[in-house]
Every structure is written in structure tokens, then in C-alpha cells.
Design a protein around this motif. Structure first.
Motif, short mmCIF file in Angstrom:
data_model
loop_
_atom_site.label_atom_id
_atom_site.label_comp_id
_atom_site.label_asym_id
_atom_site.label_seq_id
_atom_site.Cartn_x
_atom_site.Cartn_y
_atom_site.Cartn_z
N LYS A 8 -9.32 24.03 11.63
CA LYS A 8 -8.93 22.68 11.23
C LYS A 8 -9.51 21.63 12.17
CE LYS A 8 -4.74 19.98 10.15
NZ LYS A 8 -3.26 20.02 10.10
N TYR A 9 -9.58 21.95 13.45
CA TYR A 9 -10.08 21.01 14.44
C TYR A 9 -11.22 21.63 15.24
CZ TYR A 9 -5.40 19.06 13.60
OH TYR A 9 -4.26 18.57 13.02
N TYR A 10 -12.02 20.77 15.85
CA TYR A 10 -13.01 21.23 16.82
C TYR A 10 -12.90 20.37 18.07
CZ TYR A 10 -16.00 17.21 15.75
OH TYR A 10 -16.49 15.93 15.59
N LEU A 11 -13.17 20.96 19.20
CA LEU A 11 -13.19 20.25 20.47
C LEU A 11 -14.63 20.13 20.92
CD1 LEU A 11 -11.38 19.19 22.93
CD2 LEU A 11 -11.92 21.40 23.99
N TRP A 12 -15.10 18.88 21.11
CA TRP A 12 -16.47 18.68 21.57
C TRP A 12 -16.48 18.50 23.08
CZ3 TRP A 12 -21.01 19.42 19.35
CH2 TRP A 12 -22.14 19.07 20.11
N VAL A 13 -17.40 19.22 23.74
CA VAL A 13 -17.62 19.08 25.17
C VAL A 13 -19.12 19.10 25.43
CG1 VAL A 13 -15.43 20.16 25.83
CG2 VAL A 13 -17.47 21.58 25.54
N ASP A 14 -19.56 18.45 26.50
CA ASP A 14 -20.95 18.56 26.92
C ASP A 14 -21.15 19.87 27.68
OD1 ASP A 14 -21.73 16.24 25.74
OD2 ASP A 14 -21.64 15.02 27.56
N ASP A 15 -22.41 20.31 27.71
CA ASP A 15 -22.67 21.63 28.28
C ASP A 15 -22.57 21.67 29.80
OD1 ASP A 15 -24.89 20.13 28.77
OD2 ASP A 15 -26.36 21.63 28.08
N ASP A 16 -22.42 20.51 30.46
CA ASP A 16 -22.27 20.51 31.92
C ASP A 16 -20.84 20.23 32.36
OD1 ASP A 16 -22.26 17.91 31.04
OD2 ASP A 16 -23.49 17.13 32.68
N TYR A 17 -19.87 20.34 31.42
CA TYR A 17 -18.46 20.16 31.77
C TYR A 17 -17.87 21.48 32.26
CZ TYR A 17 -18.36 15.60 29.39
OH TYR A 17 -18.58 14.31 29.02
N ILE A 25 -5.80 21.33 25.92
CA ILE A 25 -6.11 21.08 24.51
C ILE A 25 -4.84 20.81 23.73
CG2 ILE A 25 -7.19 22.04 22.44
CD1 ILE A 25 -8.98 23.71 24.21
N GLU A 26 -3.74 21.42 24.20
CA GLU A 26 -2.46 21.26 23.49
C GLU A 26 -2.04 19.79 23.41
OE1 GLU A 26 -2.65 25.31 25.38
OE2 GLU A 26 -3.10 23.25 25.97
N LYS A 27 -2.31 19.01 24.46
CA LYS A 27 -1.93 17.60 24.46
C LYS A 27 -2.70 16.82 23.40
CE LYS A 27 -0.43 17.09 29.28
NZ LYS A 27 -0.63 16.32 30.54
N LEU A 28 -4.00 17.12 23.31
CA LEU A 28 -4.82 16.45 22.30
C LEU A 28 -4.39 16.86 20.90
CD1 LEU A 28 -8.33 16.89 23.98
CD2 LEU A 28 -6.76 14.97 24.20
N LEU A 29 -4.09 18.14 20.75
CA LEU A 29 -3.67 18.66 19.45
C LEU A 29 -2.36 18.01 19.00
CD1 LEU A 29 -4.21 20.72 17.19
CD2 LEU A 29 -2.91 22.40 18.52
N ASP A 30 -1.45 17.78 19.91
CA ASP A 30 -0.17 17.16 19.57
C ASP A 30 -0.36 15.77 18.98
OD1 ASP A 30 2.70 17.03 19.53
OD2 ASP A 30 2.61 15.74 21.30
N VAL A 31 -1.33 15.02 19.50
CA VAL A 31 -1.58 13.67 18.98
C VAL A 31 -2.06 13.74 17.53
CG1 VAL A 31 -2.95 11.57 19.25
CG2 VAL A 31 -2.07 12.76 21.27
N LEU A 32 -3.04 14.58 17.25
CA LEU A 32 -3.58 14.67 15.89
C LEU A 32 -2.58 15.25 14.90
CD1 LEU A 32 -7.31 15.74 16.36
CD2 LEU A 32 -6.31 13.46 16.20
N GLU A 33 -1.74 16.14 15.35
CA GLU A 33 -0.76 16.75 14.45
C GLU A 33 0.36 15.77 14.09
OE1 GLU A 33 -0.44 20.87 13.71
OE2 GLU A 33 -2.15 19.64 13.12
N THR A 57 0.03 12.23 14.10
CA THR A 57 -0.44 10.92 13.67
C THR A 57 -1.45 11.10 12.54
OG1 THR A 57 -2.34 10.84 15.19
CG2 THR A 57 -0.21 10.08 16.04
N ASN A 58 -1.95 9.96 12.02
CA ASN A 58 -2.99 10.01 10.99
C ASN A 58 -4.37 9.71 11.58
OD1 ASN A 58 -2.66 7.32 11.57
ND2 ASN A 58 -2.76 6.64 9.43
N LEU A 59 -4.53 9.91 12.88
CA LEU A 59 -5.81 9.64 13.53
C LEU A 59 -6.82 10.74 13.20
CD1 LEU A 59 -4.57 8.46 17.05
CD2 LEU A 59 -5.17 7.08 15.06
N ASP A 60 -8.09 10.39 13.30
CA ASP A 60 -9.16 11.33 13.01
C ASP A 60 -9.64 12.06 14.25
OD1 ASP A 60 -10.47 8.74 10.95
OD2 ASP A 60 -9.24 10.44 10.31
N MET A 61 -9.51 11.41 15.40
CA MET A 61 -10.11 11.94 16.62
C MET A 61 -9.31 11.45 17.82
SD MET A 61 -14.08 11.36 17.81
CE MET A 61 -14.72 12.12 16.32
N VAL A 62 -9.19 12.28 18.84
CA VAL A 62 -8.52 11.87 20.06
C VAL A 62 -9.35 12.36 21.24
CG1 VAL A 62 -7.03 13.91 19.97
CG2 VAL A 62 -6.39 11.97 21.42
#
Length: 471
Positions: free
Chosen positions: A352-361, A369-377, A379-384
Motif C-alpha cells: 500500500k505504501y512505499y518509503l523513499w530514501v536516497d542511497d547514501d542514507y 517508519i511506524e510514526k510516518l505510517l500512523d500519519v497516513l493511516e 489522515t487523507n494525506l498522500d505523502m508524509v
């Protein structure tokens, strides 16, 4: 000057009325002698009183008009402009948007990046492409509907929607507050046909199954029963269109929209009974000639999320093999760019979701990731987005339309805090560490023509950022 009668004083505004009032008062005194009849005095006084009232009414309306004219005016241009300033930008309706130069503000005009001899042809091609775009995506509110005052017709002003080739009943139709010997109402459509479920004769309802439906009856209760059961049928397969309906009685005409729209099919992804992070989220990245950094990233992810899938898009000139469990490595032509890589990586996501990161992170104990997931679950936002070494890179994108071109203003900062999340703000862009809805990102996509700008540290079309941290 005033006219007096039996101790009562009346203020008279105009000179001619003042003289008339004085004459009337004088004659009344002369005529109302003991030899004259009482009723003649009363009659004369009534005539003078009416004249005085008319004079006063005329004067009062004249003064009122002068006062109204003195107060009916627009705000000065300076004050009007000051009402609609947001972050230094005048966001009010106007014919042409502006990109004014200011300190610490970079202005990029299309004309500055096109050869002068090609500018006219480029603008003409742009105009044709925009016209084609408008035909494909017509506005659902392109026609303004003004409700007439004291209208006896009741009708829906929004919310009437039908799928292509489907039939619906139009709610809210009625005629109220008028009495006629014979009632007649007419309904007209342009893209569909009309009918009624009421079982009445063809003398009462004419035009069944056509674009014009006429109802004629002397019974207002029957009329409203028929109107309550009027149907609209879409007869042409159109994915998105607006049919402006006309509804009229003998003396009144109203219009309202019927939206013809094919709804999107919902795509539902089963997160599993346990709703594990690995069932909901896939980690995605793009690499280019930095395999040592990529391997460190994968190692740090496995330390905190051992089961999560990782997708790598790679446009290196001499690719190396990445052989890791639950890692998918996709090779691209050399130097295709960051956005092309993002499109490829996201296209392979099955969660359902993807997490984008740069290759040098690198992931740390603060990467949640759980904190970001909580926001999207919730709210009606598309991205956090999260923060990288404490930086969020949040900014505002303000879009301004003009007749001959549009302006896109970028201002650093956020719009406001997100309700329910005190550490989260609403913004237009975030750092390249974000969690997003997979379907939404596929729908919007990234422009592969922008090969390197994606690595400037920000992502566009974003709705919020949160403090899920990353190093």
C-alpha cells in the motif's frame, strides 16, 4: 420655516411646499369661522397634510440617493491588493500572473530559456496542447449557477451525479407557493434523456425518454409527485461531463448541473491480519555509481526492519550485482536520471505504501517508519516526510494562473500544523525521506526529463512532514 396647525409644527423641506403649507394654515384659520361648516375645515387640512407628506417623501428619497451614491465605491487599488497578499504574493483574480523580482528571490521566465526565433512557435504549440488538456479534463464547476430570488421552484444545486449510461432519479424537484388554473413545468437536458416513474397519461407528461419533458396538470399535488420521480438517463458514454439542466415554470427558469462521471475503481491491498510493517511498506531507492553507500544503507535497514522488501533502481554505467535477500535490483540505461529511477522503483511496489530514501542514507534507532505510517493511516494525506539530520526542507508551492502562462511560486516554510499531530505540519515539499501512497504516486508520476533536479534534497507534490528521523 414651518406651518402650524392647532399647536402642531411640521417641518417642510422645499420652499414651494413651505409657501403652500403657510397658505393652507392661513386659509384654514380664515375659513374655520363659526359660520363655516366644520367638515370643510377638516377637508382642507387633509389636503394640506397629504401635500406635506408627498413633499417630505420626495425630499427624503433624494437625500437617501445622494448618501447612497456617496458611499457606493470600490476600495482603492492599494487597499484591495493588500487584502489578498499571502507570503508576499498577490493571490487575487487577475488577467496575468506576475513573477516580480525581489531580494533573495530567483525568477525563472520561460522566455529566457527558449531561442527568440523559436519562441512564437513554442507558445503556439503550448497553446494547442493546453486546449487539448482542457478538453480531456473539463472543470466540474465551469458553469456558474445563480439562484434567482423568491423562486417557487425547488431543485438540487449540487450533488447530482450519474455514471455513463446509467439512470438516476433527480432529487428535490418541486413547485411551491403559486396557484394556477393549469400548472405547466418543462425540464430540458442536453446530454441525457428524461422520464418519470409516475404512472400518468401522456396528456399529463409529454416527451418521455427525450431531452425535453413537459408536465401539464391542474393538480399541484400530482405535479409535485411527478417531479419527485423524474429520472435522468445518460445516453452517451462520457467519462467526465456536465449536463446543465433547465427547469422552468410559466414565469420562472432555473438551472442546475448533473455530473456524468465514471468513478475510479478502488484498489484495496490486504495488509494481513497482523498488519506488519513489511506487509504495508516497501523501501525504494535509486543508485548511481555508489554501491558502497547502497550496501551500507541495506545493512542499516536490515538492522531495524529485517523482513521489509527493498527495491533498487540502478542507472550506473557498469552495474554491480546486488545479491541480498528480499532485495530487488532493476537495471536501467546509463544515466536515465533520478525521476526515471523513481518511476521504475515505484512501478514494482506491491504494498500500500512505499518509503523513499536516497542511497547514501543510513537507518538509526530514531528511524521510525511506524510514526510516518500512523500519519497516513489517520489522515487523507498522500505523502508524509521525515527529517534527515534534523532537516526537513519543507516549503510552499503557490500556483497562480494567467491568460498567457502561469506562475509557480516557491516559498520556504509550511502552511499550518496538522490537526492531531503536534510535530507535523502541512507543506508542499519535503526531504527525500518520505512515506507515500503507492497508487497516488503512480497516478501523478515523476517527469523523467528532469534527470538530476530530484537529488536537490526535496520532493514535490507532498502534503506533510513528520519527525520520523533518519541519518
Amino acid at each position: 420655516m414651518s406651518a402650524q396647525y392647532k399647536g402642531m409644527e411640521l417641518a417642510v423641506p422645499f420652499p414651494i411646499c413651505q409657501r403652500l403649507a403657510a397658505w393652507g394654515a392661513r386659509k384654514t384659520t380664515q375659513l374655520c369661522s363659526p359660520s363655516m361648516k366644520y367638515y370643510f375645515c377638516i377637508l382642507l387640512f387633509c389636503i394640506v397634510s397629504v401635500i406635506l407628506v408627498v413633499c417630505w417623501w420626495t425630499y427624503a428619497n433624494q437625500i437617501k440617493g445622494e448618501i447612497s451614491e456617496a458611499h457606493i465605491k470600490l476600495l482603492s487599488p492599494e487597499k484591495y491588493k493588500s487584502l489578498f497578499i499571502y507570503n508576499g504574493i498577490w493571490l487575487a483574480p487577475k488577467n496575468q500572473c506576475e513573477c516580480p523580482k525581489a531580494d533573495h528571490v530567483h525568477v525563472y521566465q520561460m522566455e529566457d530559456y527558449i531561442d527568440k526565433k523559436d519562441l512564437a512557435s513554442v507558445k503556439e504549440r503550448r497553446r494547442k496542447e493546453f486546449e487539448h488538456y482542457q478538453k480531456r479534463y473539463p472543470s466540474m464547476t465551469q458553469d456558474i449557477v445563480i439562484a434567482k430570488p423568491n423562486m417557487p421552484l425547488s431543485y438540487p444545486i449540487q450533488g447530482v451525479e450519474v455514471m455513463p449510461l446509467h439512470m438516476i432519479m433527480i432529487p428535490g424537484l418541486g413547485l411551491h407557493g403559486v396557484t394556477e388554473e393549469k400548472y405547466q413545468v418543462i425540464l430540458r437536458a442536453s446530454l441525457g434523456t428524461l422520464n418519470t416513474l409516475a404512472d400518468v397519461s401522456d396528456d399529463v407528461v409529454r416527451g418521455r425518454g427525450k431531452k425535453e419533458l413537459i408536465i401539464l396538470t391542474s393538480d399541484v399535488e400530482l405535479l409535485n409527485f411527478i417531479l419527485e420521480h423524474v429520472t435522468y438517463t445518460s445516453v452517451v458514454y462520457q467519462l467526465s461531463a456536465v449536463d446543465m439542466m433547465t427547469f422552468e415554470s410559466r414565469d420562472h427558469v432555473a438551472q442546475f448541473p448533473v455530473i456524468i462521471r465514471q468513478p475510479s475503481l478502488p484498489k484495496l491491498i490486504d495488509p494481513g491480519a497482523d498488519r506488519k510493517i513489511s506487509s504495508l511498506v516497501t523501501v525504494t531507492t535509486k543508485t548511481f555509481l555508489r554501491y558502497h553507500k547502497l550496501r551500507l544503507l541495506i545493512k542499516s535497514i536490515r538492522q531495524y526492519y529485517p523482513d521489509i522488501k527493498i527495491i533498487v533502481a540502478d542507472d550506473s554505467e557498469v552495474p554491480e550485482k546486488i545479491i541480498e535477500e528480499n532485495v530487488e535490483h532493476y537495471l536501467m540505461p546509463f544515466g536515465k536520471g533520478w525521476f526515471a529511477g523513481r518511476n521504475l522503483a515505484i512501478s514494482q511496489v506491491t504494498t500500500k505504501y512505499y518509503l523513499w530514501v536516497d542511497d547514501d542514507y543510513l537507518f538509526t534507532e530514531n528511524t521510525k517508519i511506524e510514526k510516518l505510517l500512523d500519519v497516513l493511516e489517520r489522515t487523507n494525506l498522500d505523502m508524509v516526510g521525515g527529517s534527515v539530520k534534523g532537516d526537513t526542507y519543507s516549503f510552499q508551492l503557490l500556483y497562480e494562473q494567467g491568460d498567457d502562462g502561469d506562475c509557480l511560486h516557491l516559498r520556504y516554510g509550511s502552511f499550518h500544523k496538522l490537526d492531531g499531530f503536534p510535530n507535523c505540519v502541512v507543506t508542499s515539499g519535503v526531504v527525500n525521506f518520505y512515506l507515500a501512497h503507492t497508487d497516488k504516486s503512480r497516478h501523478v508520476g515523476y517527469d523523467p526529463l528532469l534527470q538530476r533536479v530530484a537529488h536537490s534534497g526535496m520532493s514535490y507534490g507532498v502534503r506533510a512532514h513528520h519527525s520520523g528521523q533518519l541519518l
